[in-house]
Design an enzyme around this catalytic site. Structure first.
Site, PDB file in Angstrom:
ATOM      1  N   GLY A   1      18.374   0.920 -14.867  1.00 30.86           N
ATOM      2  CA  GLY A   1      18.064   1.064 -13.448  1.00 30.86           C
ATOM      3  C   GLY A   1      16.670   1.617 -13.218  1.00 30.86           C
ATOM      4  N   ASP A   2      16.266   2.600 -14.025  1.00 28.16           N
ATOM      5  CA  ASP A   2      14.918   3.155 -13.924  1.00 28.16           C
ATOM      6  C   ASP A   2      13.883   2.084 -14.247  1.00 28.16           C
ATOM      7  OD1 ASP A   2      16.345   5.580 -13.657  1.00 28.16           O
ATOM      8  OD2 ASP A   2      16.314   5.857 -15.832  1.00 28.16           O
TER       9      ASP A   2
END
Length: 300
Positions: free
Chosen positions: A250-251
């Site tokens: 996600g990052d």
């Protein structure tokens, strides 16, 4: 300038154990120590994609020294605040028949430390980007996100927020440039279960109505959705590949989105790069690199 904030960064101690058993000695078959924390991951991936950023946050003790060394080794410009009490946490991630995580607490952060962070954030201005992500440790005021947003309000700083539930919804009145929940986090906000991209779109639009300029929703194997400030909606299935490690995916999507937007000014391209960068990290035991991202884009 792009800055990332990680309130409680970590050293991630990743080990594999064959048939782990509690109450006895287990021996590892693999071990690795990586710099950890959502903002730290964003900075590392931005660097891998060719874009400089500065990592802000709090570190302490010998583990803080090692975190700074590993970040520098990864090419990250670190500007962490040195905290007097405690140590940077160690998060142990044990991979065996099941995956188990043991997350440390982190150092004791004082109001003086918080003010030092604010002074660094106050240096940001028109055209700069600030990425705030992850949980707020108990040593910090619970309204850290809002306090930062309030300080930057009206100064032309594009703020990206990747956080869960109340941390996310409470900053929406400050009109963050981008928010990035996953489909489960988005569903939790509205008390619904969201499994498909079609189900996600109306709720992503609701976050826009509540104040977010752009809403990027990651959905693991289902791909993702972007509801852009232009009113356009982009959605796509995930790239095909074998998931090796989903930590940091996600990052990586956040980093990919920012890189794509900076390079082209196109929300469609930024969305494609976000999905490819998230997948590239998930398909590897390290965070995404530029060649891996470009290979996935070319194959889509």
């Amino acid at each position: 300038m792009i800055c990332t904030v990680t309130f409680n960064p970590s050293l991630d101690y990743i080990v594999r154990v064959d048939d782990m058993r509690l109450g006895t000695i287990n021996r590892t078959t693999y071990e690795k120590v990586l710099p950890g924390g959502k903002g730290v991951n964003v900075s590392i991936v931005l660097g891998n994609l060719g874009h400089a950023s500065r990592a802000l946050g709090f570190v302490a003790g010998f583990t803080g020294d090692e975190l700074c060394r590993l970040c520098a080794e990864a090419g990250v410009d670190c500007d962490f605040i040195r905290v007097a009490e405690g140590m940077t946490r160690i998060n142990a991630k044990v991979k065996s028949n099941e995956e188990t995580e043991l997350n440390g607490q982190g150092p004791n952060i004082t109001e003086k430390d918080v003010e030092e962070l604010f002074s660094k954030i106050d240096a940001l201005g028109e055209g700069d980007t600030l990425v705030i992500s992850g949980s707020v440790p108990s040593a910090l005021p619970h309204d850290m996100y809002e306090r930062i947003m309030a300080r930057l309000n009206g100064r032309g700083v594009r703020v990206v927020v990747d956080a869960e539930r109340d941390l996310l919804t409470r900053v929406l009145p400050y009109r963050p440039f981008l928010v990035k929940p996953n489909n489960h986090e988005l569903g939790d906000i509205f008390g619904v279960t969201l499994r498909t991209r079609d189900e996600v779109v109306p709720y992503a639009r609701k976050l826009r109505e509540m104040g977010a300029a752009n809403v990027l929703v990651s959905m693991a194997g289902e791909g993702g959705v972007l509801v852009a400030e232009t009113g356009e909606v982009f959605e796509s299935p995930a790239a095909k590949g074998t998931v090796v490690n989903s930590v940091g995916a996600g990052d990586s999507s956040v980093a990919g989105f920012l890189a794509g937007l900076m390079e082209t000014g196109s929300y469609e391209t930024a969305f494609k790069m976000a999905l490819a960068t998230g997948s590239a990290s998930a398909f590897s035991d390290h965070l995404a690199t530029r060649p891996e991202v470009e290979a996935l884009i070319a194959s889509s």
